[in-house]
Structures are given as C-alpha cells and as structure tokens.
Write a protein that holds these residues in place. Sequence first.
Motif, PDB file in Angstrom:
ATOM      1  N   UNK A  99     -18.434  49.939 -36.985  1.00  0.00           N
ATOM      2  CA  UNK A  99     -18.492  50.936 -38.142  1.00  0.00           C
ATOM      3  C   UNK A  99     -17.313  50.824 -40.050  1.00  0.00           C
ATOM      4  N   UNK A 100     -16.488  49.655 -39.558  1.00  0.00           N
ATOM      5  CA  UNK A 100     -15.804  48.807 -40.115  1.00  0.00           C
ATOM      6  C   UNK A 100     -16.507  48.143 -41.512  1.00  0.00           C
ATOM      7  N   UNK A 101     -17.851  48.116 -41.053  1.00  0.00           N
ATOM      8  CA  UNK A 101     -18.532  47.572 -42.006  1.00  0.00           C
ATOM      9  C   UNK A 101     -19.897  48.766 -42.900  1.00  0.00           C
ATOM     10  N   UNK A 102     -19.149  49.810 -42.734  1.00  0.00           N
ATOM     11  CA  UNK A 102     -20.434  51.242 -42.935  1.00  0.00           C
ATOM     12  C   UNK A 102     -21.448  50.694 -42.432  1.00  0.00           C
ATOM     13  N   UNK A 103     -22.486  49.628 -41.518  1.00  0.00           N
ATOM     14  CA  UNK A 103     -23.358  50.026 -40.647  1.00  0.00           C
ATOM     15  C   UNK A 103     -23.807  50.969 -39.783  1.00  0.00           C
ATOM     16  N   UNK A 104     -23.005  51.481 -39.102  1.00  0.00           N
ATOM     17  CA  UNK A 104     -22.967  52.694 -38.132  1.00  0.00           C
ATOM     18  C   UNK A 104     -21.388  53.912 -38.654  1.00  0.00           C
ATOM     19  N   UNK A 105     -21.864  54.846 -39.143  1.00  0.00           N
ATOM     20  CA  UNK A 105     -21.006  56.303 -38.187  1.00  0.00           C
ATOM     21  C   UNK A 105     -20.083  56.283 -37.243  1.00  0.00           C
ATOM     22  N   UNK A 106     -19.337  56.794 -37.269  1.00  0.00           N
ATOM     23  CA  UNK A 106     -17.933  57.603 -35.575  1.00  0.00           C
ATOM     24  C   UNK A 106     -18.717  57.918 -35.100  1.00  0.00           C
ATOM     25  N   UNK A 107     -19.133  57.747 -34.357  1.00  0.00           N
ATOM     26  CA  UNK A 107     -19.599  58.180 -32.344  1.00  0.00           C
ATOM     27  C   UNK A 107     -18.520  58.277 -31.229  1.00  0.00           C
ATOM     28  N   UNK A 108     -18.771  59.571 -30.996  1.00  0.00           N
ATOM     29  CA  UNK A 108     -17.277  59.743 -29.607  1.00  0.00           C
ATOM     30  C   UNK A 108     -18.240  58.743 -28.224  1.00  0.00           C
ATOM     31  N   UNK A 109     -19.365  59.613 -28.169  1.00  0.00           N
ATOM     32  CA  UNK A 109     -19.912  60.113 -26.122  1.00  0.00           C
ATOM     33  C   UNK A 109     -20.308  58.083 -26.535  1.00  0.00           C
ATOM     34  N   UNK A 110     -21.274  57.525 -27.718  1.00  0.00           N
ATOM     35  CA  UNK A 110     -21.473  55.985 -26.466  1.00  0.00           C
ATOM     36  C   UNK A 110     -20.348  55.223 -26.567  1.00  0.00           C
ATOM     37  N   UNK A 111     -18.880  55.593 -26.757  1.00  0.00           N
ATOM     38  CA  UNK A 111     -16.990  54.320 -26.769  1.00  0.00           C
ATOM     39  C   UNK A 111     -17.314  55.155 -25.497  1.00  0.00           C
ATOM     40  N   UNK A 112     -17.622  56.399 -25.010  1.00  0.00           N
ATOM     41  CA  UNK A 112     -16.877  56.693 -23.348  1.00  0.00           C
ATOM     42  C   UNK A 112     -17.709  56.175 -22.856  1.00  0.00           C
ATOM     43  N   UNK A 113     -18.924  55.302 -22.390  1.00  0.00           N
ATOM     44  CA  UNK A 113     -20.226  55.120 -22.053  1.00  0.00           C
ATOM     45  C   UNK A 113     -19.277  53.988 -20.769  1.00  0.00           C
ATOM     46  N   UNK A 114     -18.498  52.665 -21.878  1.00  0.00           N
ATOM     47  CA  UNK A 114     -18.271  51.799 -20.990  1.00  0.00           C
ATOM     48  C   UNK A 114     -16.956  52.321 -20.269  1.00  0.00           C
ATOM     49  N   UNK A 115     -16.153  53.511 -20.185  1.00  0.00           N
ATOM     50  CA  UNK A 115     -15.516  53.840 -19.274  1.00  0.00           C
ATOM     51  C   UNK A 115     -15.885  54.795 -17.819  1.00  0.00           C
ATOM     52  N   UNK A 116     -16.654  55.482 -17.750  1.00  0.00           N
ATOM     53  CA  UNK A 116     -17.752  55.985 -17.047  1.00  0.00           C
ATOM     54  C   UNK A 116     -18.354  54.436 -15.800  1.00  0.00           C
ATOM     55  N   UNK A 117     -18.477  53.674 -16.886  1.00  0.00           N
ATOM     56  CA  UNK A 117     -19.163  52.439 -15.913  1.00  0.00           C
ATOM     57  C   UNK A 117     -18.556  51.695 -15.216  1.00  0.00           C
ATOM     58  N   UNK A 118     -16.786  51.266 -15.725  1.00  0.00           N
ATOM     59  CA  UNK A 118     -16.444  51.056 -14.831  1.00  0.00           C
ATOM     60  C   UNK A 118     -15.195  52.087 -13.615  1.00  0.00           C
ATOM     61  N   UNK A 119     -15.405  53.428 -14.302  1.00  0.00           N
ATOM     62  CA  UNK A 119     -15.008  54.267 -13.052  1.00  0.00           C
ATOM     63  C   UNK A 119     -16.261  54.225 -11.878  1.00  0.00           C
ATOM     64  N   UNK A 120     -17.220  53.969 -12.145  1.00  0.00           N
ATOM     65  CA  UNK A 120     -18.450  53.775 -10.922  1.00  0.00           C
ATOM     66  C   UNK A 120     -17.873  52.781 -10.304  1.00  0.00           C
ATOM     67  N   UNK A 121     -17.458  51.565 -10.923  1.00  0.00           N
ATOM     68  CA  UNK A 121     -16.945  50.157 -10.590  1.00  0.00           C
ATOM     69  C   UNK A 121     -15.776  50.636  -9.684  1.00  0.00           C
ATOM     70  N   UNK A 122     -14.919  51.327 -10.119  1.00  0.00           N
ATOM     71  CA  UNK A 122     -13.800  51.414  -8.917  1.00  0.00           C
ATOM     72  C   UNK A 122     -14.280  52.001  -8.223  1.00  0.00           C
ATOM     73  N   UNK A 123     -14.420  53.346  -8.002  1.00  0.00           N
ATOM     74  CA  UNK A 123     -15.389  53.826  -7.015  1.00  0.00           C
ATOM     75  C   UNK A 123     -16.878  53.828  -6.120  1.00  0.00           C
ATOM     76  N   UNK A 124     -16.700  52.276  -6.469  1.00  0.00           N
ATOM     77  CA  UNK A 124     -18.103  51.718  -5.981  1.00  0.00           C
ATOM     78  C   UNK A 124     -18.541  52.345  -4.148  1.00  0.00           C
ATOM     79  N   UNK A 125     -17.814  52.693  -3.699  1.00  0.00           N
ATOM     80  CA  UNK A 125     -18.051  52.480  -2.670  1.00  0.00           C
ATOM     81  C   UNK A 125     -18.545  53.636  -2.222  1.00  0.00           C
TER      82      UNK A 125
END
Length: 380
Positions: free
Chosen positions: A84-110
Amino acid sequence: MDFINMTGIMPRFLLQGNPVNVPDSFKETFNFLQGKGVYEEGVMHFLKGMKNTVWTHFDTFITDAQALAAIFMLIFFAIKSYEMMAGDKKMEIMPLLRPFGLVMVIIWWATFTRVLAYPTDIVAAKTESLFDSGQIEVINLRLQRAKLMVDVADQLTTIQAETEIAEKEADTWYGQAWDAVTSTVKEGFTAVWNPIVELKNRMQVGLQLLATNTLETLAIWVLRICVYIIFIIQIIYLTILIILGPFSVAVSILPAFRDSFGTWIARFISVNLYSGIAYLVMHIASLFQQYAMEAEITRYQQLVDSTGDTMEKMAVFAGNGLLSFGIVIVTFLIGGLTMLTVPSISTWIVSTSGITSAASTMGRGASNATRMARRIIAKF
C-alpha cells in the motif's frame, strides 16, 4: 434409500424348508471359535472407541501453532503495508481480517473440528444403523448354515461307517463263497463291490471338513482384515489431521500457502467420510452374504433330506473335496476387496489430491490380495 433398505426383499423364496433349529450350546461354541457375527464385536467396539479418543489430543500443538500464526500475521501485515505504501495495492479491509479469522479457528480448534465432522458423523450413524440391522439376519443365517454343515458331515460319517461294515461283510462272504460261484457271478459281485470301496474312499469327512473350515476361516479373515485396515487408516489419518491441522491454518495466513487451509478441510472431510462409506459398503456386502447363505442353506437342506436321490447328491457332493458350495466364501472375499476401495470412493465425493496416493496404495493391496486368494483357492 429404497435400495439401501432392500434387506426386506432378499430372496426369501430360496429357503424352501423350515428355519434350522440351532441349539444354544452350538451357538455358544460357534461364537467362541469364530466370534459373534462376521465382524467381531470386540474389535469393532475398540476401533470406535479409538476414533472417539482422537479429539482428546487436539491441543497437542495448539500453543505452537498460535505462536507461528502470530509471526505469520506480522509478516502478512508487513507485506500488505509495503504494497500500500508503494502504491501497488489500494487499502482493502476484508483481506486484512482474514488472518484474525484464521487465528480464531486455531483458538477454537476443538469446536471447529467437531462442527466440521458433524455432517459426516450423521452419515456414519445412519449407515451404521443400516449395517447393524442387516447383521442380525446374517448372524442367524450363518448359524443355521454352520449347523447344517455339521449335520451333513455327521450324515457323511454315518454313510462311511455303513460302507465300512458293508466292506467287511463283503470280505467275509468273499472269502467263504468265492470258490463256489461261477465266473458270471464273480463279475457281478466285482461290479457291486468296487463302487462300495470307491464310496468309502470318497467319504473322508474329517479331512474335507478341516479343509472347508480352513478355507472359510481364511476368507472371513481376509474380509475382517480389510475392514479393520480401513478403520485403522482412518484413525491414523484423523489423528494426524487433527493434531497437526493448526499448522496448516497458521501457514495459510501467508499468501504463498493460502490454499493449505482449504486443502486440509477437504482432506479432513474426505477421511471422516470413511466410516459412513465403509458401513454402507459392509451393508451392501451383507446383502450378498445373505443371498449366498440362503442359497447354500437350501442346498444343505436337500442333502440332509432322506428322501429322493439324496445318496447320489451326497456322493457327488463328497467328491468335490470340500463340504462347501463356495458361494459364501466368494462373497467374503469380494466384500473384503471391495472395502479397500473406500478411500477412492471418498475422493469421488470430496476431491482431494492428498488421498489419491493412499487410494492407489489400497488398489495395489487389493490386487495383491486377489492374486493371493486365487492361489489359495487353486490349492484346494
């Protein structure tokens, strides 16, 4: 579902006589020697318990996976920030939320794995119920068939004893009266005496019964081993997928390994389907076993019947070398080899590349087992 529930339309017309009365003492002895049912209840219960214990070890590497996920999140956010700083990509919110969802999957793994396995567990429960209902009939027919085999063996033993007595009486008469008969009578007596001796040689009931029991034991153990192999493979695969699965989730945070989580889900569902497919295959195999047992029971009843041309049929049957018609043995072997196709069938429903190699291995094992079965049958 009508096809699955077709136990009620099995060829009952084959059983022309009344159901065989099997004494309780015979049932206890038979179950003690060969186990109750085609598949031993103790082993099946043990395998089911082993599968349930898989989820008790889900948290073995949870802490390590969480730490790895945190590191990968920092790397992921650093890459996105630079783009984003280099101007190659625009600001996108949803892709940034994906890692948090994956971490929640690990936390609630059972909870996640239990929810993911719930649909396949429903399939397994329904097919297991179908299998259990069909096994009741198979067990009853198997006991009736075993009792008739013993009755046929006893009848053959009686005929053998009568033949030996006739031979001794013929020897006595032959020694006393041979000199007093004409050549025509001698030829007639030879024509009568030779079949008696030949019949005696054919009535080797002990060896025939031993060969029959040996061949049937081998066939039923081929079936049992193939069934146990499938369930053991499922337990091993599920244990590895559940224990090491959090690493696949953590790695999928990085863009280069984005598909690893989806691949893990497909493999987990495919392996968890093994139970449902296995019980369905075992249920269909039990239908063939019912048909084969009913067909053989009808033939055994005709041999035990004392009317008609029973003696002629008994002599021909005794000359086969086995006290079995072979239909049940073939169904046991076919059922065992069919069980080895369960991994391949599972990949038809949920396509995965990781299970293909395992299915190929099962296919090679089925081919080797087929060749072995052919050699065993050829010896007899």
